[in-house]
Motif scaffolding. Structure first.
Motif, mmCIF file in Angstrom:
data_model
loop_
_atom_site.group_PDB
_atom_site.id
_atom_site.type_symbol
_atom_site.label_atom_id
_atom_site.label_comp_id
_atom_site.label_asym_id
_atom_site.label_seq_id
_atom_site.Cartn_x
_atom_site.Cartn_y
_atom_site.Cartn_z
ATOM 1 N N ASP A 1 -9.918 12.255 9.669
ATOM 2 C CA ASP A 1 -10.506 11.417 8.436
ATOM 3 C C ASP A 1 -9.708 10.618 7.575
ATOM 4 O OD1 ASP A 1 -12.991 11.934 9.716
ATOM 5 O OD2 ASP A 1 -13.265 13.697 8.330
ATOM 6 N N ALA A 2 -8.589 11.477 7.171
ATOM 7 C CA ALA A 2 -7.443 10.828 6.384
ATOM 8 C C ALA A 2 -6.841 9.774 7.054
ATOM 9 C CB ALA A 2 -6.379 11.916 5.831
ATOM 10 N N GLY A 3 -6.483 9.702 8.061
ATOM 11 C CA GLY A 3 -5.941 8.413 8.809
ATOM 12 C C GLY A 3 -6.811 7.459 8.990
ATOM 13 N N MET B 1 5.001 14.878 17.780
ATOM 14 C CA MET B 1 4.082 13.833 18.246
ATOM 15 C C MET B 1 2.558 14.488 17.999
ATOM 16 S SD MET B 1 5.351 11.095 18.714
ATOM 17 C CE MET B 1 4.223 10.027 19.912
ATOM 18 N N ALA B 2 2.629 15.644 18.378
ATOM 19 C CA ALA B 2 1.107 16.207 18.259
ATOM 20 C C ALA B 2 0.626 16.132 17.040
ATOM 21 C CB ALA B 2 1.259 17.885 18.593
ATOM 22 N N ALA B 3 1.673 16.457 15.993
ATOM 23 C CA ALA B 3 0.969 16.373 14.455
ATOM 24 C C ALA B 3 0.829 14.803 14.141
ATOM 25 C CB ALA B 3 2.190 16.905 13.588
ATOM 26 N N PHE B 4 1.507 13.980 14.717
ATOM 27 C CA PHE B 4 1.444 12.373 14.393
ATOM 28 C C PHE B 4 0.139 12.167 15.019
ATOM 29 C CE2 PHE B 4 1.447 8.222 16.197
ATOM 30 C CZ PHE B 4 1.802 7.409 15.057
ATOM 31 N N GLN B 5 -0.541 12.707 16.321
ATOM 32 C CA GLN B 5 -1.413 12.319 16.980
ATOM 33 C C GLN B 5 -2.752 12.529 15.900
ATOM 34 O OE1 GLN B 5 -1.273 9.648 18.857
ATOM 35 N NE2 GLN B 5 -3.131 9.981 19.538
ATOM 36 N N ALA B 6 -2.564 13.763 15.568
ATOM 37 C CA ALA B 6 -3.523 14.551 14.720
ATOM 38 C C ALA B 6 -3.788 13.788 13.486
ATOM 39 C CB ALA B 6 -3.197 15.910 14.509
ATOM 40 N N ILE B 7 -2.947 13.238 12.944
ATOM 41 C CA ILE B 7 -3.199 12.150 11.746
ATOM 42 C C ILE B 7 -3.868 11.092 12.169
ATOM 43 C CG2 ILE B 7 -1.949 10.991 10.129
ATOM 44 C CD1 ILE B 7 0.045 12.958 9.899
ATOM 45 N N MET B 8 -3.371 10.360 13.350
ATOM 46 C CA MET B 8 -4.088 9.215 13.591
ATOM 47 C C MET B 8 -5.611 9.417 14.028
ATOM 48 S SD MET B 8 -1.617 6.903 13.630
ATOM 49 C CE MET B 8 -2.799 5.548 14.494
ATOM 50 N N SER C 1 0.714 -1.207 -0.193
ATOM 51 C CA SER C 1 -0.123 -0.184 0.027
ATOM 52 C C SER C 1 0.809 1.190 -0.022
ATOM 53 C CB SER C 1 -0.881 0.001 1.179
ATOM 54 O OG SER C 1 -1.630 1.347 1.282
ATOM 55 N N PRO C 2 0.498 2.145 -0.849
ATOM 56 C CA PRO C 2 1.169 3.545 -0.879
ATOM 57 C C PRO C 2 0.675 4.339 0.339
ATOM 58 C CG PRO C 2 -0.537 3.600 -2.406
ATOM 59 C CD PRO C 2 -0.520 2.200 -1.980
ATOM 60 N N LYS C 3 -0.422 4.170 0.855
ATOM 61 C CA LYS C 3 -1.111 4.961 1.931
ATOM 62 C C LYS C 3 -0.160 5.339 3.117
ATOM 63 C CE LYS C 3 -4.923 5.312 -0.179
ATOM 64 N NZ LYS C 3 -5.406 6.647 -0.568
ATOM 65 N N ARG C 4 0.818 4.438 3.747
ATOM 66 C CA ARG C 4 1.548 4.685 4.817
ATOM 67 C C ARG C 4 2.321 5.974 4.389
ATOM 68 N NH1 ARG C 4 1.871 -0.283 5.198
ATOM 69 N NH2 ARG C 4 3.254 -0.463 3.469
ATOM 70 N N ALA C 5 3.206 5.870 3.303
ATOM 71 C CA ALA C 5 4.015 7.062 2.866
ATOM 72 C C ALA C 5 3.006 8.254 2.639
ATOM 73 C CB ALA C 5 4.701 6.765 1.680
#
Length: 86
Positions: free
Chosen positions: A64-66, A54-61, A19-23
């Motif tokens: 909706d995109a995550g 880490m805050a940006a990582f958490q926001a992605i998780m 999957s390309p989604k991770r990148a």
């Protein structure tokens, strides 16, 4: 820059690995992303990565995109465990 390990189960390991989604989803906040497969459990996989924010990582998780990326990759969200190097 903290290192993370995330483990979870997926529906189809071959699909998840290709999957390309991770990148696409994590490229803005993580680098050195490596994939792992549990040889004893064919549906358990993992990732390691270095996260700049880490805050940006958490926001992605929690975005909706995550969620869409996890769905596309066949991730079983209830099995997700994230560990942070200490």
């Amino acid at each position: 820059m903290p290192k993370l390990i995330a483990t979870h189960e997926v529906d189809d390991v071959a699909h998840w690995l290709s999957s390309p989604k991770r990148a696409e989803v994590f490229a803005s906040v993580a680098k050195d992303i490596c994939t792992f497969v549990d040889p004893a459990n064919p549906n358990r996989v993992g990732l390691s990565m270095e996260v700049a924010d880490m805050a940006a990582f958490q926001a992605i998780m929690t975005s909706d995109a995550g969620a869409e990326a996890m769905k596309y990759d066949g991730v079983r969200p209830e099995t997700l465990v994230v560990l942070v190097a200490s």
